[in-house]
Design a protein around this motif. Structure first.
Motif, PDB file in Angstrom:
ATOM      1  N   GLU A 134       0.845  -1.210   0.127  1.00 44.27           N
ATOM      2  CA  GLU A 134      -0.109  -0.038   0.149  1.00 44.27           C
ATOM      3  C   GLU A 134       0.781   1.233  -0.076  1.00 44.27           C
ATOM      4  N   GLY A 135       2.084   1.118   0.820  1.00 49.17           N
ATOM      5  CA  GLY A 135       2.962   2.346   0.622  1.00 49.17           C
ATOM      6  C   GLY A 135       3.584   2.738  -0.611  1.00 49.17           C
ATOM      7  N   CYS A 136       3.769   1.517  -1.558  1.00 55.83           N
ATOM      8  CA  CYS A 136       4.756   1.775  -2.867  1.00 55.83           C
ATOM      9  C   CYS A 136       3.403   2.087  -3.580  1.00 55.83           C
ATOM     10  N   ALA A 137       2.012   1.641  -3.620  1.00 58.24           N
ATOM     11  CA  ALA A 137       1.197   2.090  -4.502  1.00 58.24           C
ATOM     12  C   ALA A 137       0.795   3.494  -4.321  1.00 58.24           C
ATOM     13  N   ALA A 138       0.627   3.879  -2.778  1.00 61.18           N
ATOM     14  CA  ALA A 138       0.505   5.530  -2.528  1.00 61.18           C
ATOM     15  C   ALA A 138       1.480   6.301  -3.086  1.00 61.18           C
ATOM     16  N   ALA A 139       2.764   5.915  -3.128  1.00 62.72           N
ATOM     17  CA  ALA A 139       3.884   6.789  -3.690  1.00 62.72           C
ATOM     18  C   ALA A 139       3.732   6.657  -5.180  1.00 62.72           C
ATOM     19  N   ILE A 140       3.213   5.933  -5.854  1.00 60.77           N
ATOM     20  CA  ILE A 140       3.105   5.818  -7.415  1.00 60.77           C
ATOM     21  C   ILE A 140       1.835   6.797  -7.612  1.00 60.77           C
ATOM     22  N   ARG A 141       0.890   6.618  -6.734  1.00 59.80           N
ATOM     23  CA  ARG A 141      -0.317   7.749  -6.788  1.00 59.80           C
ATOM     24  C   ARG A 141      -0.011   8.972  -6.770  1.00 59.80           C
ATOM     25  N   ARG A 142       1.027   9.485  -6.056  1.00 61.71           N
ATOM     26  CA  ARG A 142       1.482  10.813  -5.950  1.00 61.71           C
ATOM     27  C   ARG A 142       2.075  11.096  -7.317  1.00 61.71           C
ATOM     28  N   HIS A 143       2.461  10.277  -8.394  1.00 62.20           N
ATOM     29  CA  HIS A 143       2.750  10.572  -9.742  1.00 62.20           C
ATOM     30  C   HIS A 143       1.960  10.545 -10.518  1.00 62.20           C
ATOM     31  N   THR A 144       0.930   9.526 -10.221  1.00 61.35           N
ATOM     32  CA  THR A 144      -0.180   9.484 -11.810  1.00 61.35           C
ATOM     33  C   THR A 144      -1.471   8.802 -11.010  1.00 61.35           C
ATOM     34  N   ASP A 145      -2.489   9.278 -11.343  1.00 62.18           N
ATOM     35  CA  ASP A 145      -3.737   8.399 -11.051  1.00 62.18           C
ATOM     36  C   ASP A 145      -4.202   7.682 -11.889  1.00 62.18           C
ATOM     37  N   PHE A 146      -3.393   7.049 -12.996  1.00 63.76           N
ATOM     38  CA  PHE A 146      -3.652   6.286 -14.126  1.00 63.76           C
ATOM     39  C   PHE A 146      -4.273   4.996 -13.458  1.00 63.76           C
ATOM     40  N   GLN A 147      -5.482   4.449 -14.266  1.00 57.78           N
ATOM     41  CA  GLN A 147      -5.758   3.244 -13.627  1.00 57.78           C
ATOM     42  C   GLN A 147      -5.921   2.021 -14.660  1.00 57.78           C
ATOM     43  N   PRO A 148      -4.814   1.242 -14.498  1.00 54.16           N
ATOM     44  CA  PRO A 148      -4.561   0.259 -15.147  1.00 54.16           C
ATOM     45  C   PRO A 148      -5.692  -1.247 -15.191  1.00 54.16           C
ATOM     46  N   GLU A 149      -5.904  -1.565 -16.547  1.00 59.84           N
ATOM     47  CA  GLU A 149      -6.700  -2.763 -16.565  1.00 59.84           C
ATOM     48  C   GLU A 149      -5.980  -4.155 -16.421  1.00 59.84           C
ATOM     49  N   ALA A 150      -4.779  -4.000 -17.148  1.00 57.09           N
ATOM     50  CA  ALA A 150      -3.825  -5.182 -17.259  1.00 57.09           C
ATOM     51  C   ALA A 150      -2.397  -4.548 -17.027  1.00 57.09           C
ATOM     52  N   ALA A 151      -1.715  -5.809 -16.581  1.00 57.90           N
ATOM     53  CA  ALA A 151      -0.313  -5.438 -16.307  1.00 57.90           C
ATOM     54  C   ALA A 151       0.563  -6.536 -17.171  1.00 57.90           C
ATOM     55  N   LEU A 152       1.913  -5.987 -17.457  1.00 60.18           N
ATOM     56  CA  LEU A 152       2.677  -6.558 -18.381  1.00 60.18           C
ATOM     57  C   LEU A 152       4.092  -6.585 -17.659  1.00 60.18           C
ATOM     58  N   VAL A 153       4.947  -7.601 -17.617  1.00 62.79           N
ATOM     59  CA  VAL A 153       6.244  -7.729 -17.353  1.00 62.79           C
ATOM     60  C   VAL A 153       7.000  -7.991 -18.448  1.00 62.79           C
ATOM     61  N   LEU A 154       7.855  -7.218 -18.888  1.00 60.71           N
ATOM     62  CA  LEU A 154       8.767  -7.309 -20.271  1.00 60.71           C
ATOM     63  C   LEU A 154       9.880  -8.237 -19.811  1.00 60.71           C
ATOM     64  N   GLY A 155      10.237  -8.989 -20.509  1.00 56.35           N
ATOM     65  CA  GLY A 155      11.391  -9.964 -20.303  1.00 56.35           C
ATOM     66  C   GLY A 155      12.467  -9.564 -21.614  1.00 56.35           C
ATOM     67  N   SER A 156      13.742 -10.271 -21.470  1.00 54.39           N
ATOM     68  CA  SER A 156      14.741  -9.914 -22.483  1.00 54.39           C
ATOM     69  C   SER A 156      13.804 -10.194 -23.737  1.00 54.39           C
ATOM     70  N   GLY A 157      14.212  -9.152 -24.701  1.00 52.30           N
ATOM     71  CA  GLY A 157      13.718  -8.996 -26.168  1.00 52.30           C
ATOM     72  C   GLY A 157      12.547  -8.090 -26.226  1.00 52.30           C
ATOM     73  N   LEU A 158      11.912  -7.866 -25.112  1.00 52.79           N
ATOM     74  CA  LEU A 158      10.758  -7.080 -25.314  1.00 52.79           C
ATOM     75  C   LEU A 158      10.828  -5.826 -24.670  1.00 52.79           C
ATOM     76  N   GLY A 159      12.380  -5.377 -24.408  1.00 54.80           N
ATOM     77  CA  GLY A 159      12.561  -3.886 -23.841  1.00 54.80           C
ATOM     78  C   GLY A 159      12.282  -2.883 -24.781  1.00 54.80           C
ATOM     79  N   GLY A 160      12.214  -3.023 -26.086  1.00 52.53           N
ATOM     80  CA  GLY A 160      11.596  -1.982 -26.960  1.00 52.53           C
ATOM     81  C   GLY A 160       9.868  -1.826 -26.830  1.00 52.53           C
ATOM     82  N   PHE A 161       9.245  -2.914 -26.147  1.00 54.86           N
ATOM     83  CA  PHE A 161       7.752  -2.577 -26.306  1.00 54.86           C
ATOM     84  C   PHE A 161       7.577  -1.072 -25.605  1.00 54.86           C
ATOM     85  N   GLY A 162       8.249  -0.674 -24.743  1.00 52.84           N
ATOM     86  CA  GLY A 162       7.928   0.553 -24.053  1.00 52.84           C
ATOM     87  C   GLY A 162       7.816   1.625 -24.988  1.00 52.84           C
TER      88      GLY A 162
END
Ligand code: HPA
Length: 273
Positions: free
Chosen positions: A9-37
């Motif tokens: 909750e502390g980490c989520a609150a820290a992020i919320r101080r930067h953005t109120d963006f509401q994600p539906e899905a999460a993605l973890v980029l592995g090797s080879g997907l670095g460019g996806f960003g």
């Protein structure tokens, strides 16, 4: 309140101080997907270093930030740079970012990685949809006092990788004409690659591919009720199956080579609700 939950909750609150963006899905980029960003219509980026108490990745080529943005109209949070157990972090640290993304509202999680092919039917460059996993060779991230806010003490792990999301990945691959293999992922601690006898054992145990991440993340996500999908990029045949010694440079190079198809598949998968 559980100490781990308080930390999330502390980490989520820290992020919320930067953005109120509401994600539906999460993605973890592995090797080879670095460019996806770069493909993402990014609304906000939050570096791990900006979040008090957050682990930071020490692996070269892993930037270490959350991106918040859109894949067409779908709001997603992307982990650019994951935390690995072999870096010396506790399992609690390793899965913290996954739990934070869940706490921010992501209901679905797509995990990607580079893996070594154990199944001889695989070849370097193949993409493999995860149908199951073997986590028995790494400590469970759920060890310690159970965080009731997240999920039950003894969570069911019958369907770690969602049948529904697997169907979505297969459909996306078919639409793009990208071959998608399927198999079971086995996680080791790393950082060393395996010995040929270990790979032989993993093959007997039913593993199709081996890697140093993902399975613990999938377990933590399932514990908190997220729906999980996983795709591996087979960068090399595992030790003893290929006769050549393994090197990180070679794994990175193969991941980069497969990145075009990998990125297209992940994009096509994510843009659907
Ligand atoms: N073993 C473990 N992890 C890996 C491999 C491998 O052969 N290739 C890419 N990640």
């Amino acid at each position: 309140m559980g100490a781990v939950w308080e930390r999330i909750e502390g980490c989520a609150a820290a992020i919320r101080r930067h953005t109120d963006f509401q994600p539906e899905a999460a993605l973890v980029l592995g090797s080879g997907l670095g460019g996806f960003g770069d493909l993402l219509r990014t609304e906000a980026a939050v570096g791990y270093g900006e979040i008090a108490g957050f682990p930071t990745s020490t692996v070269p080529g892993h930037a270490g930030q959350f991106l918040f943005g859109y894949v067409e109209n779908r709001p997603v949070v992307v982990m650019q740079g994951r935390i690995h157990y072999y870096e010396g972090y506790s399992m609690e640290d390793v899965v913290l970012p996954i739990r934070v993304m869940g706490a921010l509202g992501a209901k679905e999680l797509l995990l990607t990685n580079a893996a070594g092919g154990v199944d001889r039917g695989l070849a370097p460059g193949d993409l493999m949809l995860l149908t199951g996993q073997i986590t028995s060779f790494v400590p469970s991230p759920l060890i310690g006092p159970n965080q009731e806010e997240l999920g039950p003490r003894f969570p069911d792990m019958t369907e770690v990788y969602s049948l529904r999301l697997r169907g979505r990945a297969r459909d996306a691959a078919e639409r793009l004409g990208i071959p998608l293999k399927e198999g079971v992922y086995l996680q080791t601690t790393g950082p060393n690659y395996e010995t040929p006898p270990e790979i032989q054992m993993f093959s007997l145990l039913g593993a199709s591919a081996v890697g140093m991440s993902t399975a613990c993340e999938a377990m933590a996500a399932r514990h908190m009720g997220m729906e999980v999908c996983g795709i591996s990029c087979i960068t090399n045949m595992a030790a003893g199956i290929s006769e050549r010694p393994l090197s990180h440079a070679e794994v990175q190079e193969a991941a980069d080579k497969a990145s075009g198809n990998f990125q297209r598949l992940v994009w096509e998968y994510l843009r659907q609700a």
